[in-house]
Structure formats: C-alpha cells, structure tokens
Design an enzyme around this catalytic site. Structure first.
Site, mmCIF file in Angstrom:
data_model
loop_
_atom_site.group_PDB
_atom_site.id
_atom_site.type_symbol
_atom_site.label_atom_id
_atom_site.label_comp_id
_atom_site.label_asym_id
_atom_site.label_seq_id
_atom_site.Cartn_x
_atom_site.Cartn_y
_atom_site.Cartn_z
ATOM 1 N N PHE A 297 -1.753 18.044 2.792
ATOM 2 C CA PHE A 297 -1.478 16.755 2.148
ATOM 3 C C PHE A 297 -1.875 16.814 0.668
ATOM 4 O O PHE A 297 -1.094 16.471 -0.220
ATOM 5 C CB PHE A 297 -2.311 15.712 2.900
ATOM 6 C CG PHE A 297 -2.052 14.278 2.561
ATOM 7 C CD1 PHE A 297 -0.792 13.727 2.640
ATOM 8 C CD2 PHE A 297 -3.112 13.443 2.211
ATOM 9 C CE1 PHE A 297 -0.578 12.377 2.370
ATOM 10 C CE2 PHE A 297 -2.910 12.100 1.941
ATOM 11 C CZ PHE A 297 -1.647 11.571 2.016
ATOM 12 N N HIS B 107 -6.170 0.326 5.058
ATOM 13 C CA HIS B 107 -6.328 0.910 6.401
ATOM 14 C C HIS B 107 -7.271 0.116 7.302
ATOM 15 O O HIS B 107 -6.844 -0.419 8.302
ATOM 16 C CB HIS B 107 -6.763 2.379 6.349
ATOM 17 C CG HIS B 107 -5.738 3.266 5.749
ATOM 18 N ND1 HIS B 107 -4.545 3.513 6.357
ATOM 19 C CD2 HIS B 107 -5.705 3.935 4.561
ATOM 20 C CE1 HIS B 107 -3.820 4.313 5.595
ATOM 21 N NE2 HIS B 107 -4.501 4.577 4.495
ATOM 22 N N HIS C 281 -9.492 1.218 -0.398
ATOM 23 C CA HIS C 281 -9.306 1.953 0.848
ATOM 24 C C HIS C 281 -10.675 1.922 1.524
ATOM 25 O O HIS C 281 -11.682 2.244 0.884
ATOM 26 C CB HIS C 281 -9.010 3.426 0.561
ATOM 27 C CG HIS C 281 -7.589 3.746 0.274
ATOM 28 N ND1 HIS C 281 -6.984 3.435 -0.906
ATOM 29 C CD2 HIS C 281 -6.660 4.400 1.020
ATOM 30 C CE1 HIS C 281 -5.738 3.875 -0.870
ATOM 31 N NE2 HIS C 281 -5.508 4.457 0.282
ATOM 32 N N HIS D 2 0.842 -1.210 0.000
ATOM 33 C CA HIS D 2 0.000 0.000 0.000
ATOM 34 C C HIS D 2 0.873 1.256 0.000
ATOM 35 O O HIS D 2 1.239 1.789 1.049
ATOM 36 C CB HIS D 2 -0.930 -0.008 1.231
ATOM 37 C CG HIS D 2 -1.921 1.120 1.248
ATOM 38 N ND1 HIS D 2 -3.218 0.960 1.663
ATOM 39 C CD2 HIS D 2 -1.824 2.430 0.899
ATOM 40 C CE1 HIS D 2 -3.861 2.105 1.566
ATOM 41 N NE2 HIS D 2 -3.030 3.025 1.114
ATOM 42 N N ASP E 284 2.241 6.729 2.302
ATOM 43 C CA ASP E 284 2.802 7.896 1.609
ATOM 44 C C ASP E 284 4.176 8.258 2.153
ATOM 45 O O ASP E 284 4.345 9.311 2.776
ATOM 46 C CB ASP E 284 1.846 9.085 1.792
ATOM 47 C CG ASP E 284 0.463 8.770 1.287
ATOM 48 O OD1 ASP E 284 0.287 8.682 0.062
ATOM 49 O OD2 ASP E 284 -0.443 8.579 2.119
ATOM 50 N N GLU F 78 -10.859 4.402 6.646
ATOM 51 C CA GLU F 78 -9.781 5.298 7.095
ATOM 52 C C GLU F 78 -10.479 6.503 7.720
ATOM 53 O O GLU F 78 -10.427 7.617 7.209
ATOM 54 C CB GLU F 78 -8.905 5.736 5.897
ATOM 55 C CG GLU F 78 -7.658 6.511 6.305
ATOM 56 C CD GLU F 78 -6.880 7.042 5.093
ATOM 57 O OE1 GLU F 78 -7.394 6.953 3.970
ATOM 58 O OE2 GLU F 78 -5.762 7.560 5.293
HETATM 59 ZN ZN LIG Z 1 -3.571 5.091 0.905
#
Ligand SMILES: [Zn+2]
Ligand SMILES: *[C@@H]1O[C@H](CO)[C@@H](O)[C@H](O)[C@H]1NC(C)=O
Ligand SMILES: *[C@@H]1O[C@H](CO)[C@@H](O)[C@H](O)[C@H]1NC(C)=O
Length: 502
Positions: free
Chosen positions: A200, A377, A349, A105, A435, A352
C-alpha cells in the site's frame, strides 16, 4: 446410573419449566412493539418513507433476500473477488443511480483510477520510469535525463522502453500493479496486515511522481471530480498532504500554489457542472513525523485555512496507526491552535486498528479530547463505550470505509464488522471509500453496497440509505448556509431518483 437419573430429573424439571413458560407466553403485542422500537433505533430507523419510497423499499428488501440466499454471499468474500459479481447485482445498480451526497474520506493520491494514470498519464511525453531494488516503481517528468537518486539509479524514458517491449498491454498491466493493491489472488499475495500495508505504502510513493507533476495535477483533480459526479456524488472532502508540485524544467511550486490550483479546478468543474457543490481539502501530515515537524505543519495549516477558508476544511494525521505515533504523542502540536486562540477543525483518523488496549487504541478517545469533527474509520469504537457515548453526544460522525477495512485486513467477512453495532443503534455515520484507486473502485457505490447489504443486513432499508446520504452533507465541514443549499439540492436529486426508479 447416577448420571442418567440426574439427566431424567433435569429433563423433567426443564419440561415443567417449558410448560410454565408456555403458560406465561410473552405478550405478542408487546413483542411486536419492542421489535418496532428496536428497529427505530437503527440508522434511518425514524425516517418516514413516502408511498413511492415504501414501494422501492419493498423491492429492495426482496432483492436483498435473494442476494442473501445465494451460495456466495458477496460481503463475506474478499472485495477483489466479489467486485465482478457485485457489478451484476441489481441492488448495486440502483445504488449507482442513487444520489449519495458527499464523499468525506478519500485520500488525494488514490482519487483517480490506476488505469487512467497508466493509460493517460504515463503516455504523456517526457515521462521517465525507474525501478527500485525492492521492485517498486518511480515516475518522473523531466526535459532531461533525471539524476540518479539514492533509491533509484537508472531512469528510462517510458516511450523508449515501450517501443522496446513487444506487448504493450502486458506492460501497462504490470505498471498498474505498481499503482494499486488490486489483484486476482489477494489471500495469497497479502497474507497479513504488514504485507498489505507495505504494498500500500509503495503504491502511494509510485503514484506521487505522476500526480505531483503540475500539468497532470490539474487533469487528475478534474478527472477525480468527474468520476465522483458520474457515481452521483455532489461534494468531496479530500485528505491531502499538499505536496510540492513540479514542472518539466524542475521548477517547484509550494503549497499555496497547489491550493490555488485546487481552487481553480473546483471552480471550473462547478461552472461546467452546476449540480456539483464543490470540494474542500483536509490538510494531512504523516504520523511518522516528529513533534516539531507536526507543530510547524499545524501552524502552516492554521495560516492556510485563514487564507483559503473556502478550500481548507481542517487538519488530519495519516499513515498506518499501528506502526505510527499516537495522537497523544503529538499533544503539544495539536494543542497549538487552542493556545493561539484560533480554530483549526480536526478530522482525525482514529481507531483503524484491531490492537485492542495499545497506545494506538487510545487514539479515538484522544481524537475526541482534541474536539475532532469526525472520526476516520473508528473501527475500534465499538469496544470503547465511553468514547462511543461522547462521539454520539457531540454528534461526531464515524467515516465508515468497509472495503478499506476488509482489504487492509481488519475484517474478512463484513457481516462481522463492528459497525454493525453502530448501525443498529443509529450512531452518526457516513460511508466513504478511503483509497478508491488502491481497491479498484470509483465513487462510493461499492462501499455503499458492502455497508447496506453486508454490515446493515436484511434490516437496513431505504430509510438507512436516505439517512446515510443526508448525513454526508450534515456532517460535512460546509458552513451552515451551504449545508442547507446542499441538502436542498440533494433532496431534489433524491426525489427525482425515486420517481425514475419506482
Ligand atoms: Zn484514510
Ligand atoms: C488524457 O486526459 C486529458 C484530460 O482528461 C485529455 O484531454 C487527453 O485527451 C487524455 N489523453 C489520452 C491519451 O487519453
Ligand atoms: C475542546 O472544546 C472544549 C469546549 O468547547 C474546549 O473547552 C477545549 O479547550 C477544546 N479542546 C481543545 C484541545 O481544543
């Protein structure tokens, strides 16, 4: 008076009770058995360690006891502050050397460190920069002065700008700030989820202009694989939107071209590094899009997977769940493959979020209803007992990215991460970094540290690590025969790691 009498009676009765309990003290043998039984449920709880592994396990346990007893327990503090201290940890150094299997991921735009983007990419000729009204940066390579855009009016050649600025190091650091969330004072800079997500998303857009430049894309991808290999990772599944790629003269390449480049780079990298298993792409589209756009994207992904079966693993929806649309909203688009009688593996995803009970909170169940192969997540999974049971029964692994969850403010002290529950009961799990460039990490060692020391606590052991690493191959999208090859290769690396460090 009445009260104190009552207290006396209560004390007397409870004393009696205590005596009786002592009389009937639980059977220590049974207690021991129950404790062992419970420990066997955790991730890696049934892994049988060789004598050499047991020796290393004892050593790890001792190191962990030391790290837990120091004043500042690192997984309890923000990663940006903990990072330099984690780097000094003996457990961390061992984790760096440990063969960790696969990174399942990671997002393409955050694969390679911001430092490399600034020190290498922005120093290439013909690189223009522009600052938006909200102080975000845009980059663009062009053989002529770029046209003004709605968000960016004044483009400057970086080479010229650097020549004018006295302190290039300071300038480069300021550029890096546009490409990462990393900062010395995260609590002040990011007081809440909205602020940190805004930064972000800005950083993603800033990086795009650098990465989607065709000559950079090749180097970027190769460099990303190098960083993973250096951290003893042998395989990657990368979420990517496959954005269009551009050339200096303004030529635009389509997604097929981009996929071919990815394929070429992976083949070259494998030829240069025979111990590397490969990389695949999970095509990702943003959940801010409309249903018809997602329908088109799903159809396109089906086609691309058919044309590039070795590179395209499947499909995902990305972007902040709390402010984006739910999976159920896209149900028509996501049902298309089944309707057409084709398969498109999903890697959603989901969960999250800490918005318990909202539409978005249902994403986990919906991901499972759409037969997702893994859950990205799954932070909310612990309080969805039914979805959790389904995910376990169907062997749908959760991709746990602890640092991401902490930096994006779902949890601050990682001992309180809901995955503690998942780990204690041996739920299918893999560790990833989400990330890395945004959080100032490379590879998976930092996330392994947080998961092993913070989330797993003292009871997580070498068996836990071994199972997590093997899981990353087991739960990958690789076809069965490549999984076998991968597991055999990993096992050889693992055995060498044990020999070298025991
Ligand atoms: Zn992600
Ligand atoms: C930038 O990276 C490329 C590819 O990794 C390398 O060949 C080149 O030497 C680097 N340039 C600089 C200035 O570091
Ligand atoms: C999910 O898998 C089940 C069982 O294989 C199948 O019946 C169902 O149609 C699938 N659902 C979707 C949305 O693909």
């Amino acid at each position: 008076m009445v009260l104190s009498l009552l207290q006396a009676v209560v004390t007397y009765v409870s004393l009696l009770w205590f005596v009786r309990v002592t009389d009937a003290m639980p059977d220590p043998t049974q207690r021991e058995m129950l404790m062992r039984q419970e420990a066997s449920l955790q991730t890696g709880g049934r892994v049988i360690l060789t004598p050499a592994e047991q020796k290393m396990d004892a050593y790890l346990h001792q190191l962990k006891e030391q790290e837990i007893s120091v004043a500042q327990f690192l997984p309890a503090i923000h990663f940006f502050k903990a990072k330099p201290l984690i780097e000094k940890s003996s457990i961390f150094k061992l984790l760096q050397k440990m063969p960790k299997g696969a990174a399942l991921h990671i997002h393409k735009s955050t694969l390679v460190s911001a430092e490399w983007l600034v020190k290498n990419v922005t120093y290439r000729p013909n690189c223009y920069i522009c600052f938006t009204w909200d102080n975000s940066a845009r980059f663009f390579f062009s053989d002529r002065q770029p046209f003004p855009r709605w968000d960016c009016f004044y483009w400057q050649l970086l080479e010229t700008l650097r020549a004018k600025i006295g302190d290039p190091t300071k300038f480069d650091n300021s550029l890096m700030q546009h490409l990462t969330l990393f900062t010395e004072d995260p609590d002040r800079e990011y007081p809440n989820q909205d602020v940190v997500w805004e930064k972000f998303e800005k950083a993603f857009i800033a990086a795009a202009g650098l990465i989607t430049y065709a000559p950079v894309l090749r180097d970027y991808f190769y460099k990303g694989l190098e960083e993973l290999l250096r951290d003893n990772i042998m395989y990657l599944e990368l979420r990517s939107g496959l954005s269009r790629t551009y050339e200096l003269d303004g030529t635009i390449h389509d997604k097929v071209w981009t996929l071919k480049i990815v394929q070429e780079v992976v083949e070259k990298f494998k030829a240069d590094h025979p111990d590397f298993l490969g990389a695949r792409i999970i095509i990702s589209v943003n959940r801010a899009l409309g249903v018809s756009e997602v329908k088109a994207a799903v159809k396109e992904a089906v086609q691309l997977q058919k044309d590039f079966p070795d590179v395209v693993a499947g499909f995902d929806m990305v972007g902040r769940e709390d402010s984006g649309r739910s999976l159920w909203y896209f149900r028509e688009a996501l049902s298309l493959p089944t309707e057409l009688g084709v398969t498109l593996p999903y890697f959603f995803h989901a969960g999250e979020t800490d918005d318990d009970g909202t539409d978005v909170d249902q994403n986990i169940l919906d991901a499972l209803l759409f037969n997702t192969s893994r859950i990205g997540h799954g932070y909310a999974l612990a309080h969805h007992p039914l979805a959790k049971e389904l995910s376990r029964r169907r062997n749908v692994a959760v991709e746990l990215c602890p640092i991401s969850n902490q930096v994006l403010k779902l949890v601050s002290d990682l001992r309180n991460h809901p995955a503690t529950v998942l780990m204690s009961e041996g739920h299918p799990l893999v560790i990833s970094s989400d990330d890395p460039s945004m959080f100032g990490t490379t590879g998976l060692s930092y996330d392994f540290y947080e998961a092993f020391v913070g989330i797993g606590g003292l009871k997580a052991n070498l068996g836990t690590l071994k199972e997590l690493a093997a899981n990353s191959i087991r739960y990958s999208s690789l076809p069965a025969h490549l999984k076998e090859t991968g597991l055999a290769l990993w096992q050889r690396q693992w055995d060498a790691f044990i020999v070298a460090n025991s």
